[in-house]
Write a protein that holds these residues in place. Structure first.
Motif, PDB file in Angstrom:
ATOM      1  N   ARG A 153     -24.702  -2.379 -24.063  1.00  0.00           N
ATOM      2  CA  ARG A 153     -24.237  -3.618 -23.616  1.00  0.00           C
ATOM      3  C   ARG A 153     -24.195  -3.850 -22.120  1.00  0.00           C
ATOM      4  O   ARG A 153     -24.191  -5.133 -21.714  1.00  0.00           O
ATOM      5  CB  ARG A 153     -22.488  -3.601 -24.128  1.00  0.00           C
ATOM      6  N   GLN A 164     -22.195 -14.438 -22.864  1.00  0.00           N
ATOM      7  CA  GLN A 164     -21.569 -15.318 -23.700  1.00  0.00           C
ATOM      8  C   GLN A 164     -22.545 -16.440 -24.212  1.00  0.00           C
ATOM      9  O   GLN A 164     -22.638 -16.306 -25.443  1.00  0.00           O
ATOM     10  CB  GLN A 164     -20.275 -15.925 -23.511  1.00  0.00           C
ATOM     11  N   ASP A 165     -23.004 -16.937 -23.289  1.00  0.00           N
ATOM     12  CA  ASP A 165     -24.123 -18.140 -23.813  1.00  0.00           C
ATOM     13  C   ASP A 165     -25.314 -18.029 -23.118  1.00  0.00           C
ATOM     14  O   ASP A 165     -26.118 -18.738 -23.348  1.00  0.00           O
ATOM     15  CB  ASP A 165     -23.637 -19.476 -23.472  1.00  0.00           C
ATOM     16  N   GLN A 207     -29.149  -8.573 -26.476  1.00  0.00           N
ATOM     17  CA  GLN A 207     -27.733  -8.450 -26.978  1.00  0.00           C
ATOM     18  C   GLN A 207     -27.639  -8.981 -28.322  1.00  0.00           C
ATOM     19  O   GLN A 207     -26.723  -8.421 -29.088  1.00  0.00           O
ATOM     20  CB  GLN A 207     -26.798  -9.458 -25.907  1.00  0.00           C
ATOM     21  N   ASP A 211     -26.010  -6.799 -31.305  1.00  0.00           N
ATOM     22  CA  ASP A 211     -24.974  -7.388 -32.306  1.00  0.00           C
ATOM     23  C   ASP A 211     -25.387  -7.001 -33.730  1.00  0.00           C
ATOM     24  O   ASP A 211     -24.692  -6.680 -34.607  1.00  0.00           O
ATOM     25  CB  ASP A 211     -24.838  -8.863 -32.230  1.00  0.00           C
ATOM     26  N   GLU A 235     -14.950 -11.465 -35.469  1.00  0.00           N
ATOM     27  CA  GLU A 235     -15.224 -11.658 -33.904  1.00  0.00           C
ATOM     28  C   GLU A 235     -16.623 -11.425 -33.758  1.00  0.00           C
ATOM     29  O   GLU A 235     -17.136 -12.190 -32.882  1.00  0.00           O
ATOM     30  CB  GLU A 235     -14.568 -10.549 -33.457  1.00  0.00           C
ATOM     31  N   LEU A 236     -17.494 -10.418 -34.440  1.00  0.00           N
ATOM     32  CA  LEU A 236     -18.819 -10.330 -33.872  1.00  0.00           C
ATOM     33  C   LEU A 236     -19.558 -11.489 -34.550  1.00  0.00           C
ATOM     34  O   LEU A 236     -20.398 -12.093 -33.679  1.00  0.00           O
ATOM     35  CB  LEU A 236     -19.369  -9.189 -34.688  1.00  0.00           C
ATOM     36  N   GLN A 238     -18.471 -14.768 -34.838  1.00  0.00           N
ATOM     37  CA  GLN A 238     -18.208 -15.928 -34.026  1.00  0.00           C
ATOM     38  C   GLN A 238     -18.949 -15.731 -32.418  1.00  0.00           C
ATOM     39  O   GLN A 238     -19.478 -16.802 -31.951  1.00  0.00           O
ATOM     40  CB  GLN A 238     -16.852 -16.171 -33.655  1.00  0.00           C
ATOM     41  N   LYS A 239     -19.376 -14.547 -32.017  1.00  0.00           N
ATOM     42  CA  LYS A 239     -19.877 -14.150 -30.880  1.00  0.00           C
ATOM     43  C   LYS A 239     -21.357 -14.482 -30.999  1.00  0.00           C
ATOM     44  O   LYS A 239     -21.997 -15.226 -30.024  1.00  0.00           O
ATOM     45  CB  LYS A 239     -19.759 -12.672 -30.403  1.00  0.00           C
ATOM     46  N   SER A 243     -23.604 -17.742 -29.064  1.00  0.00           N
ATOM     47  CA  SER A 243     -24.430 -17.324 -28.193  1.00  0.00           C
ATOM     48  C   SER A 243     -25.655 -18.191 -28.380  1.00  0.00           C
ATOM     49  O   SER A 243     -26.619 -18.383 -27.390  1.00  0.00           O
ATOM     50  CB  SER A 243     -24.813 -15.916 -28.395  1.00  0.00           C
TER      51      SER A 243
END
Length: 343
Positions: A153, A164-165, A207, A211, A235-236, A238-239, A243
């Motif tokens: 990570r 994040q993006d 990344q 994931d 959570e994963l 939505q991440k 992205s």
């Protein structure tokens, strides 16, 4: 062909052999991770678990030719395979070791050696679970996978990239418009541009593969096998959805004036953003599609595969049809509706 023989060298490796090794690892690792039967080669390991139905391995006992081949094709870093590494550097398949980034990236497979280490550990578990489908991988092996994920990570290709993006701030020395004396010049294929905003394809791919490995660990029987609606999976999910910078939401107030590659009811793909580079994340997106549960989520993933198909990736039509079946509920994932499928 006896692959174990062609991996031997006399202090030098040809460009073609280095490329063939990388290609082999890309294909074999994909099969190991995604096919119910695994890849063509299998690790030969002895289960040293002391508990009932617990899988534990001792890496020192793994001395088979197939295991060595896996290591020789996957581990492209200089510390593990100097001849392999140098040959890949020569043909431009690995990023410059002088770049001020944590780890070199293999541009063919799209990620760093830290990802290879995660894949190595997960596929060891998967091979043993295929032989013993009712067993549980030991806690120490799961902890090792998670520690490797945590380490990976921290990797980045573009300094100061937003993870994040994957947008790149102007303060980053790798930003194409940065003018400082410490400016970094990176391959143009790294960047996507939307107006005045630049994004990093390389960081996004790295990344999202992490994931994908985490999702594999969360959802596989014998590893963690969390319930489908577990907060960690949500959570994963939505991440990963957030992205994908190339998927734009439509706005009823603003008419779209830019060229569109593909669109759906609520989203669209700008032609300038959704390019052939998007194929890098096909595997993570495919894994993501297995845990979606809302129409708005399925809509985005259907649009992604539609875009790939329009760019000429014919195999995406099969993935698109599978996502549509998942959306309609036509695919019986598993007997228990709260569990994500093994394959």
């Amino acid at each position: 062909m006896q692959y174990t023989k062609i991996t031997r060298s006399q202090g030098y490796m040809s460009d073609g052999l280095a490329l063939a090794k990388t290609w082999f690892f890309a294909i074999e690792s994909s099969a190991e991770l995604n096919d119910p039967l695994g890849g063509t080669l299998k690790f030969h390991k002895k289960n040293v678990g002391s508990g009932t139905n617990i899988i534990e391995i001792d890496s020192k006992l793994d001395v088979s030719d197939t295991s060595r081949l896996w290591l020789e094709t996957g581990y492209f870093n200089r510390g593990s395979n100097p001849e392999y590494h140098d040959a890949l550097v020569k043909i431009g398949m690995i990023t410059d070791s002088n770049l001020p980034i944590p780890s070199q990236i293999n541009l063919f497979i799209g990620f760093t050696i830290e990802i290879v280490q995660i894949i190595d550990e997960i596929t060891k578990c998967l091979d043993l679970l295929r032989e013993n489908p009712t067993y549980q991988v030991s806690g120490s092996m799961i902890i090792k996978i998670m520690s490797l994920i945590d380490k990976a990570r921290n990797n980045y290709f573009v300094p100061k990239v937003n993870k994040q993006d994957y947008s790149i701030p102007i303060e980053s020395a790798a930003h194409p418009e940065y003018t400082g004396v410490d400016k970094l010049t990176l391959p143009s294929s790294c960047f996507a541009k939307d107006g005045n905003t630049y994004y990093s394809w390389y960081d996004m791919n790295e990344q999202l593969v992490i994931d994908e490995m985490m999702l594999r660990t969360f959802t596989t029987p014998g590893l963690l096998l969390l319930p489908r609606h577990h907060p960690l999976i949500e959570e994963l999910k939505q991440k990963m959805l957030a992205s994908m910078f190339f998927i734009k939401r439509k706005s009823p107030e603003n008419q779209i004036t830019e060229e569109i590659l593909a669109e759906s009811e609520n989203f669209y793909l700008p032609s300038r953003l959704f390019t052939a580079s998007a194929i890098m994340i096909e595997s993570p997106v495919g894994r993501l599609s297995r845990i979606l549960n809302q129409d708005i989520e399925f809509e985005q993933i259907e649009l992604y595969f539609t875009g790939l198909f329009k760019l000429g990736n014919g195999s995406s039509i099969m993935a698109l049809e599978m996502v549509k079946k998942l959306r309609r509920g036509d695919v019986d994932l598993v007997d228990h509706p709260e569990v994500i499928p093994f394959c």
